[in-house]
Scaffold this active site. Structure first.
Site, PDB file in Angstrom:
ATOM      1  CG  PHE A 182      -0.727   6.575 -10.833  1.00  0.00           C
ATOM      2  CD1 PHE A 182      -0.312   5.244 -11.289  1.00  0.00           C
ATOM      3  CD2 PHE A 182       0.628   7.425 -10.923  1.00  0.00           C
ATOM      4  CE1 PHE A 182       0.820   4.397 -10.935  1.00  0.00           C
ATOM      5  CE2 PHE A 182       1.851   6.661 -11.296  1.00  0.00           C
ATOM      6  CZ  PHE A 182       2.132   5.234 -11.393  1.00  0.00           C
ATOM      7  CD  GLU A 229       5.293  11.980  -6.434  1.00  0.00           C
ATOM      8  OE1 GLU A 229       5.602  10.941  -7.483  1.00  0.00           O
ATOM      9  OE2 GLU A 229       5.287  11.998  -5.298  1.00  0.00           O
ATOM     10  CG  MET A 243      -1.853   1.012   1.308  1.00  0.00           C
ATOM     11  SD  MET A 243      -3.035   1.018   2.226  1.00  0.00           S
ATOM     12  CE  MET A 243      -1.541   1.579   4.033  1.00  0.00           C
ATOM     13  CG  ASN A 244       1.854   3.474  -2.587  1.00  0.00           C
ATOM     14  OD1 ASN A 244       1.135   2.895  -4.043  1.00  0.00           O
ATOM     15  ND2 ASN A 244       2.408   4.935  -3.391  1.00  0.00           N
ATOM     16  CG  ASP A 245       0.368   8.145  -2.874  1.00  0.00           C
ATOM     17  OD1 ASP A 245       1.420   7.747  -2.295  1.00  0.00           O
ATOM     18  OD2 ASP A 245       0.474   8.488  -3.675  1.00  0.00           O
ATOM     19  CG  ASP A 289      -1.709  12.197  -7.625  1.00  0.00           C
ATOM     20  OD1 ASP A 289      -1.309  10.818  -8.349  1.00  0.00           O
ATOM     21  OD2 ASP A 289       0.269  12.194  -7.218  1.00  0.00           O
TER      22      ASP A 289
HETATM   23  C1  FRU Z   1       3.623   9.595  -4.767  1.00  0.00           C
HETATM   24  C2  FRU Z   1       2.469   8.845  -6.117  1.00  0.00           C
HETATM   25  C3  FRU Z   1       1.688   9.361  -6.464  1.00  0.00           C
HETATM   26  C4  FRU Z   1       1.550   8.210  -7.739  1.00  0.00           C
HETATM   27  C5  FRU Z   1       1.074   7.323  -7.000  1.00  0.00           C
HETATM   28  C6  FRU Z   1       1.447   5.980  -7.594  1.00  0.00           C
HETATM   29  O1  FRU Z   1       3.209   8.799  -3.940  1.00  0.00           O
HETATM   30  O2  FRU Z   1       3.852   8.811  -6.566  1.00  0.00           O
HETATM   31  O3  FRU Z   1       2.323  10.911  -7.334  1.00  0.00           O
HETATM   32  O4  FRU Z   1       0.000   8.670  -8.333  1.00  0.00           O
HETATM   33  O5  FRU Z   1       2.071   7.593  -6.057  1.00  0.00           O
HETATM   34  O6  FRU Z   1       1.206   4.849  -6.312  1.00  0.00           O
END
Ligand code: FRU
Length: 543
Positions: A112, A239, A54-56, A188
């Site tokens: 994304f 971002e 998991m990220n954002d 984003d």
């Molecule tokens: C930020 C990012 C966003 C992008 C997403 C991809 O952490 O780089 O800019 O949409 O992660 O997973």
């Protein structure tokens, strides 16, 4: 009838200040498999996916009694890959129900980051039978096209749901915002309702600046303006922006806050989130003149001075009677996110935080502090004696408690303190430790995980102890400038420190080889006076 209306208003007002404890504690985060929540480093009260990468945080919207949290998700691996939107809902931002993946990659690419809105007026026409559509606005990322170097591999698209986010349909007219100028980093989208102009406003990251667009229906977008390649810290790619109006505490004035994540380029390395304060005139973001001086020469003002609070944005559609501006970030850093030593999942979110805006001696500043719902996670609390001490005030010697599932608050009175450094140290028998504290000489807070345990997974993880900006006049507590108030949330693999009601926040993760089971307030090079020492033992949201 009248009476019951009166009663419900009264009840509503009563509930406003304090969320109902039952709502906060009765529900459990699903699934409750004991095996899962006992995994090494598994956060006990921070959001993490049941498994995989998991990220954002994405698509954060409050609707019909539920906080939605979508997130960048790779369901097949514990490292970043083709992105999906994972999904969870909660009634209190702490106990989560994990739902199936909401958005899958398609012909236009992988999914994304982006945002979601409740289209209450059905401006998009996606609503059916009077049901308010939730509309997600996200970036389609075409990895194949990216390889060709054409530059137009990121475009903006829509998906909608008329069943409270349970199922989603991609809009047939995608993309709604193609990338005609072929900007390589074009992503984003965060969309808000611009009340005064009766239209939607989108802020989008475009390489080293932000772009604003407007729309009446979420489908057709008109370019408004660019912001900022002359402002702030711009060492990396911009971002995950956010924009919203916020009342200045203690006044009726409204200012606009513009949030922006940057990678790399954070003051302590890698990923970080800065913000700008100004006004929105319907076309452009105008930076506040007093704030402008703080962001000259590549300098930024940061949400958090730890290394692990990135890509954070705020929930949309919060009930105006609640009125809070609620924020949550990804508790990691691209410098080492892919390598952190968790086995079945990777990534956690920060604690949800309330943002408030203050006019301080240094100019406009945000404070961010844990949402009040977190108070209901405390299953026991202990008030410890105030003490003037040198070296160590061993908190775990006063009362036994589980250090890595606790909230520790204390105040240091600088007028009665001669120590050069003071703060909190948590440690284990193996001699591994994490420290967060204040250096009286530099007037900066620091966070030190250089001896915190497993460091070997990345040479960028714990290179040195890192510092915050100086404690400036505006960040002192209003009651007494000599007092420094610490409020620290500890979970198995993270510490979030809020200084003076969130004037300075420091969020860092760590991976001790064995659990930290001791905690002390330390004072080096003299004595320190600690008052208001409180320990809260936190519930696990899994149990
Ligand atoms: C930020 C990012 C966003 C992008 C997403 C991809 O952490 O780089 O800019 O949409 O992660 O997973």
């Amino acid at each position: 009838m009248r009476f019951s209306l009166f009663l419900s208003i009264l009840l509503f007002i009563a509930c406003e200040n304090k969320p109902q404890p039952t709502a906060a504690v009765e529900k459990k985060t699903e699934p409750m498999s004991e095996e899962k929540y006992n995994e090494k480093y598994r956060p006990q009260y921070h959001f993490s996916p049941t498994e995989k990468w998991m990220n954002d945080p994405n698509g954060m919207v409050y609707f019909d009694g539920e906080y939605h949290l979508f997130y960048q998700y790779h369901p097949e691996s514990t490292v970043w890959g083709p992105m999906h939107w994972g999904h969870a809902v909660s009634k209190n931002m702490l106990h989560w129900e994990h739902l199936p993946v909401a958005l899958y990659p398609d012909d236009l690419g992988t999914i994304f980051s982006g945002s979601a809105v409740a289209d209450v007026e059905n401006t998009s026409g996606f609503g059916e039978d009077d049901k308010t559509p939730l509309v997600a606005i996200f970036t389609h990322h075409d990895a194949e096209k990216e390889k060709t170097d054409a530059g137009d591999h990121q475009v903006q698209s829509l998906a909608y749901s008329t069943d409270k986010g349970r199922t989603w349909t991609k809009y047939a007219g995608n993309p709604v915002l193609p990338n005609a100028e072929k900007i390589r980093d074009y992503r984003d989208p965060k969309v808000i309702w611009d009340e005064a102009r009766n239209q939607w406003l989108m802020v989008l990251a475009a390489k080293d600046r932000l772009r604003f667009y407007a729309s009446k229906n979420l489908k057709d977008w008109t370019y408004l303006s660019d912001f900022g390649n002359e402002y702030g810290d711009r060492a990396g790619v911009w971002e995950c922006p956010d924009i919203f109006p916020l009342r200045v505490e203690g006044s009726d004035a409204i200012k606009y806050v513009l949030i922006l994540s940057l990678n790399p380029g954070a003051p302590n390395g890698g990923s970080g989130t800065q913000y700008f304060i100004g006004d929105w005139n319907g076309k452009e973001f105008i930076i506040d003149p007093a704030f402008e001086k703080d962001i000259q020469n590549g300098k930024g003002v940061w949400m958090d001075y730890g290394r692990d609070n990135y890509a954070g944005v705020t929930w949309s559609n919060i009930d105006p009677r609640d009125g809070r501006r609620l924020f949550l970030g990804w508790m990691s850093n691209w410098d080492y996110a892919r390598e952190v030593p968790t086995e079945t999942w990777r990534g956690a979110m920060t604690i949800p935080r309330t943002l408030t805006l203050h006019k301080t001696a240094a100019g406009y500043r945000l404070q961010n502090r844990p949402v009040r719902e977190v108070e209901y996670l405390a299953k026991a609390s202990h008030s410890l004696p105030k003490k003037t001490f040198a070296n160590s005030y061993l908190l775990t010697g006063e009362v036994p408690f589980k250090v890595v599932q606790s909230r520790i608050q204390f105040t240091i009175d600088r007028s009665k303190t001669t120590a050069q450094e003071f703060g909190l140290r948590i440690f284990n028998k193996a001699g591994e430790e994490y420290r967060v504290g204040y250096d009286a000489k530099t007037k900066r807070f620091f966070s030190d995980r250089t001896e915190s345990g497993d460091l070997g997974f990345s040479d960028k993880f714990a290179t040195e102890k890192h510092n915050t900006e100086m404690l400036t006049a505006g960040q002192e507590t209003s009651e007494n400038a000599d007092l420094i108030k610490f409020d620290i949330l500890l979970d198995r693999a993270s510490a979030e420190t809020f200084i003076n009601d969130g004037s300075i926040a420091v969020t860092d993760i760590f991976f001790p080889n064995e659990e930290y089971d001791r905690a002390e307030i330390f004072a080096l090079g003299g004595e320190a006076k600690a008052t208001e020492v409180k320990i809260f033992e936190m519930r696990s949201v899994w149990q």
